[in-house]
Design an enzyme around this catalytic site. Structure first.
Site, mmCIF file in Angstrom:
data_model
loop_
_atom_site.group_PDB
_atom_site.id
_atom_site.type_symbol
_atom_site.label_atom_id
_atom_site.label_comp_id
_atom_site.label_asym_id
_atom_site.label_seq_id
_atom_site.Cartn_x
_atom_site.Cartn_y
_atom_site.Cartn_z
ATOM 1 N N GLY A 29 35.564 46.801 39.333
ATOM 2 C CA GLY A 29 36.045 46.747 37.964
ATOM 3 C C GLY A 29 37.494 46.321 37.864
ATOM 4 C CB SER A 46 42.368 41.792 44.984
ATOM 5 O OG SER A 46 41.127 41.684 45.609
ATOM 6 C CB SER A 75 41.393 41.320 39.823
ATOM 7 O OG SER A 75 40.019 41.095 39.674
ATOM 8 C CB SER A 76 38.274 38.637 43.645
ATOM 9 O OG SER A 76 37.512 39.752 43.263
ATOM 10 C CG HIS A 98 29.959 45.734 39.107
ATOM 11 N ND1 HIS A 98 29.715 45.259 40.372
ATOM 12 C CD2 HIS A 98 30.615 44.740 38.468
ATOM 13 C CE1 HIS A 98 30.234 44.033 40.495
ATOM 14 N NE2 HIS A 98 30.797 43.703 39.357
ATOM 15 C CG HIS A 170 28.714 39.686 38.165
ATOM 16 N ND1 HIS A 170 29.695 38.748 38.324
ATOM 17 C CD2 HIS A 170 29.310 40.872 38.434
ATOM 18 C CE1 HIS A 170 30.819 39.334 38.691
ATOM 19 N NE2 HIS A 170 30.606 40.619 38.761
ATOM 20 C CE1 TYR A 228 32.466 56.238 10.681
ATOM 21 C CE2 TYR A 228 34.454 55.329 11.696
ATOM 22 C CZ TYR A 228 33.431 56.262 11.680
ATOM 23 O OH TYR A 228 33.378 57.195 12.656
HETATM 24 ZN ZN LIG Z 1 32.076 42.110 39.162
#
Ligand SMILES: [Zn+2]
Length: 231
Positions: A29, A46, A75-76, A98, A170, A228
């Site tokens: 994540g 990462s 991050s990748s 995920h 994914h 609302y």
């Molecule tokens: Zn992912």
């Protein structure tokens, strides 16, 4: 003084919230937050676990994926984030998880049907799912292609109305005006994914929510006639 302190702090807090909500395990994540005026975003580094993560570890990247500031590798999934920021010009933050139920729908390559008002409170249609990537896309610039698969889905859908998508095989990506809202949408998406799964277990024949109910619930929370909450 730490440069980009506010942006890093925003991205850090949002990443930690994702972790606290139980949507990510180990290093899975990532969340990013963008500063549109400066043209840079802060993203999780990462492979660093959430327990060890610090605000100053956030990596500052420009929209062409160049690291502007930070010692760690971003991050990748950074290229997927930058594709979304370039194409969805008003969004302020992106989250990727995920989380189990949303990922299960993504793995099944199925959009999440709109079956109840909880879903309609958030978005007025099913949660879309991208196409499965071709071998060329997978072997080429994979993370860029992931972003492009998402953009393809949003050719005919407004990223303002629908702030979530399933990447086939994914998992989910969500976004919002801020990184905090992107995380909120990840949490809510997981709820919708779980509810839809259970609903279809109880009654596999159920049809999508009536249009009148969809519109009622969506419009009372969004748009010019919303009523609302407290004004
Ligand atoms: Zn992912």
């Amino acid at each position: 003084m730490i440069k980009y302190k506010k942006l890093k702090e925003e991205a850090y807090q949002a990443n930690m919230e994702l972790f606290k909500q139980g949507l990510v395990v180990y290093t899975f994540g990532n969340v990013s937050a963008i500063d549109r005026a400066k043209g840079v975003f802060a993203i999780k580094p990462s492979g660093i676990s959430y327990e060890k993560l610090k605000a100053n570890d956030m990596v500052i990247v420009d929209l062409e994926n160049n690291v502007v500031e930070g010692k760690l590798k971003p991050s990748s999934d950074t290229k997927t984030h930058s594709v979304l920021y370039r194409n969805f010009s008003d969004i302020g933050g992106i989250a990727h998880t995920h989380s189990v139920y949303a990922t299960a729908w993504a793995q099944a390559v199925k959009p999440i049907p709109i079956l109840g008002t909880t879903h309609a409170d958030l978005l007025p249609q099913e949660v879309p799912c991208t196409k499965v990537m071709s071998d060329e896309q997978i072997q080429g610039d994979y993370e860029e292609a992931t972003g492009n698969q998402i953009i393809e889905v949003f050719k005919n859908i407004s990223c303002e109305n629908v702030k979530m998508v399933l990447v086939a095989c994914h998992g989910p990506f969500t976004w919002g005006d801020t990184a905090e809202e992107a995380v909120y949408n990840s949490v809510m998406l997981e709820e919708l994914a779980k509810m839809a799964f259970l609903t279809l277990q109880i009654n596999p024949e159920i049809t999508p929510l009536k249009k009148a109910l969809t519109q009622k619930h969506y419009n009372r929370k969004h748009g010019k006639d919303s009523y609302y909450g407290q004004k």
